[in-house]
Motif scaffolding. Structure first.
Motif, PDB file in Angstrom:
ATOM      1  N   ASP A  33     -50.088  33.852  96.384  1.00 47.79           N
ATOM      2  CA  ASP A  33     -50.329  35.204  96.753  1.00 47.79           C
ATOM      3  C   ASP A  33     -51.348  35.707  96.369  1.00 47.79           C
ATOM      4  N   ALA A  34     -51.823  35.467  95.144  1.00 43.49           N
ATOM      5  CA  ALA A  34     -53.109  35.953  94.459  1.00 43.49           C
ATOM      6  C   ALA A  34     -54.439  35.345  95.367  1.00 43.49           C
ATOM      7  N   TYR A  35     -54.337  34.013  95.596  1.00 43.14           N
ATOM      8  CA  TYR A  35     -55.391  33.357  96.476  1.00 43.14           C
ATOM      9  C   TYR A  35     -55.322  34.364  98.060  1.00 43.14           C
ATOM     10  N   GLY A  36     -54.334  34.383  98.744  1.00 43.91           N
ATOM     11  CA  GLY A  36     -54.125  35.072  99.868  1.00 43.91           C
ATOM     12  C   GLY A  36     -54.774  36.566  99.838  1.00 43.91           C
ATOM     13  N   PRO A  52     -56.193  18.034  90.692  1.00 39.23           N
ATOM     14  CA  PRO A  52     -57.566  17.297  90.457  1.00 39.23           C
ATOM     15  C   PRO A  52     -58.519  17.541  91.216  1.00 39.23           C
ATOM     16  N   THR A  53     -58.397  17.986  92.422  1.00 35.16           N
ATOM     17  CA  THR A  53     -59.713  18.330  93.093  1.00 35.16           C
ATOM     18  C   THR A  53     -59.635  19.444  94.135  1.00 35.16           C
ATOM     19  N   ARG A  54     -60.851  19.671  94.734  1.00 34.22           N
ATOM     20  CA  ARG A  54     -60.705  20.937  95.649  1.00 34.22           C
ATOM     21  C   ARG A  54     -59.935  20.648  97.025  1.00 34.22           C
ATOM     22  N   LEU A  55     -59.939  19.366  97.446  1.00 36.64           N
ATOM     23  CA  LEU A  55     -59.114  19.185  98.619  1.00 36.64           C
ATOM     24  C   LEU A  55     -57.494  19.149  98.102  1.00 36.64           C
ATOM     25  N   SER A  56     -57.288  19.018  96.989  1.00 37.15           N
ATOM     26  CA  SER A  56     -55.754  18.967  96.681  1.00 37.15           C
ATOM     27  C   SER A  56     -55.366  20.358  96.431  1.00 37.15           C
ATOM     28  N   ALA A  57     -56.433  21.482  96.194  1.00 34.77           N
ATOM     29  CA  ALA A  57     -55.974  22.788  96.149  1.00 34.77           C
ATOM     30  C   ALA A  57     -55.747  23.210  97.740  1.00 34.77           C
ATOM     31  N   HIS A  58     -56.706  22.694  98.495  1.00 38.09           N
ATOM     32  CA  HIS A  58     -56.660  22.995 100.116  1.00 38.09           C
ATOM     33  C   HIS A  58     -55.352  22.788 100.560  1.00 38.09           C
ATOM     34  N   ILE A  59     -54.971  21.368 100.132  1.00 41.40           N
ATOM     35  CA  ILE A  59     -53.637  21.104 100.545  1.00 41.40           C
ATOM     36  C   ILE A  59     -52.436  21.728 100.019  1.00 41.40           C
ATOM     37  N   PHE A  60     -52.502  22.334  99.010  1.00 43.51           N
ATOM     38  CA  PHE A  60     -51.571  23.090  98.265  1.00 43.51           C
ATOM     39  C   PHE A  60     -51.481  24.438  98.999  1.00 43.51           C
ATOM     40  N   LYS A  62     -52.480  25.128 102.409  1.00 44.71           N
ATOM     41  CA  LYS A  62     -51.762  24.855 103.485  1.00 44.71           C
ATOM     42  C   LYS A  62     -50.206  24.692 103.711  1.00 44.71           C
ATOM     43  N   GLN A  63     -49.868  23.959 102.509  1.00 45.67           N
ATOM     44  CA  GLN A  63     -48.519  23.745 102.572  1.00 45.67           C
ATOM     45  C   GLN A  63     -47.677  25.242 102.138  1.00 45.67           C
ATOM     46  N   MET A  64     -48.508  25.931 101.638  1.00 44.55           N
ATOM     47  CA  MET A  64     -48.020  27.522 101.038  1.00 44.55           C
ATOM     48  C   MET A  64     -48.120  28.466 102.313  1.00 44.55           C
ATOM     49  N   GLY A  65     -48.677  27.863 103.591  1.00 42.39           N
ATOM     50  CA  GLY A  65     -48.855  28.768 104.542  1.00 42.39           C
ATOM     51  C   GLY A  65     -49.972  29.783 104.518  1.00 42.39           C
ATOM     52  N   ILE A  66     -50.985  29.678 103.367  1.00 47.73           N
ATOM     53  CA  ILE A  66     -51.979  30.330 103.246  1.00 47.73           C
ATOM     54  C   ILE A  66     -53.505  29.798 103.737  1.00 47.73           C
ATOM     55  N   TYR A  67     -54.170  30.770 104.486  1.00 50.60           N
ATOM     56  CA  TYR A  67     -55.455  30.398 105.077  1.00 50.60           C
ATOM     57  C   TYR A  67     -56.617  30.291 104.156  1.00 50.60           C
TER      58      TYR A  67
END
Length: 88
Positions: A33-36, A52-60, A62-67
């Motif tokens: 929510d804070a990121y969104g 561990p990585t920027r990509l893992s944050a992006h994946i997280f 995406k899974q949360m439905g946040i652009y």
């Protein structure tokens, strides 16, 4: 900072059984929510969730439905990185 949330025991037990680690799930919801809302950036998502990585944050996210909050500055940085890789 530590935050305490009070939930009736029977509801907390049901939530914990269906969602896994309830504390982690609440943390993930707050971070997403804070990121969104633009209050934190990808690096802070990684830091808070210990990803561990920027990509893992992006994946997280995406899974949360946040652009992704991807602006022109980040685009220019990515284009510069691509140019540097092409030179190598």
């Amino acid at each position: 900072m530590q935050i305490t949330i009070e939930i009736p025991d029977e509801i907390a037990q049901r939530l914990d059984q269906t969602q896994g680690n309830l504390s982690r799930r609440f943390l993930e919801l707050i971070v997403a929510d804070a990121y969104g809302c633009g209050k934190i950036n990808t690096a802070e998502v990684r830091q808070i969730l210990q990803l561990p990585t920027r990509l893992s944050a992006h994946i997280f996210l995406k899974q949360m439905g946040i652009y992704l909050n991807y602006d022109e500055t980040e685009l220019e940085q990515d284009l510069q990185t691509l140019k540097e890789f092409r030179v190598q």
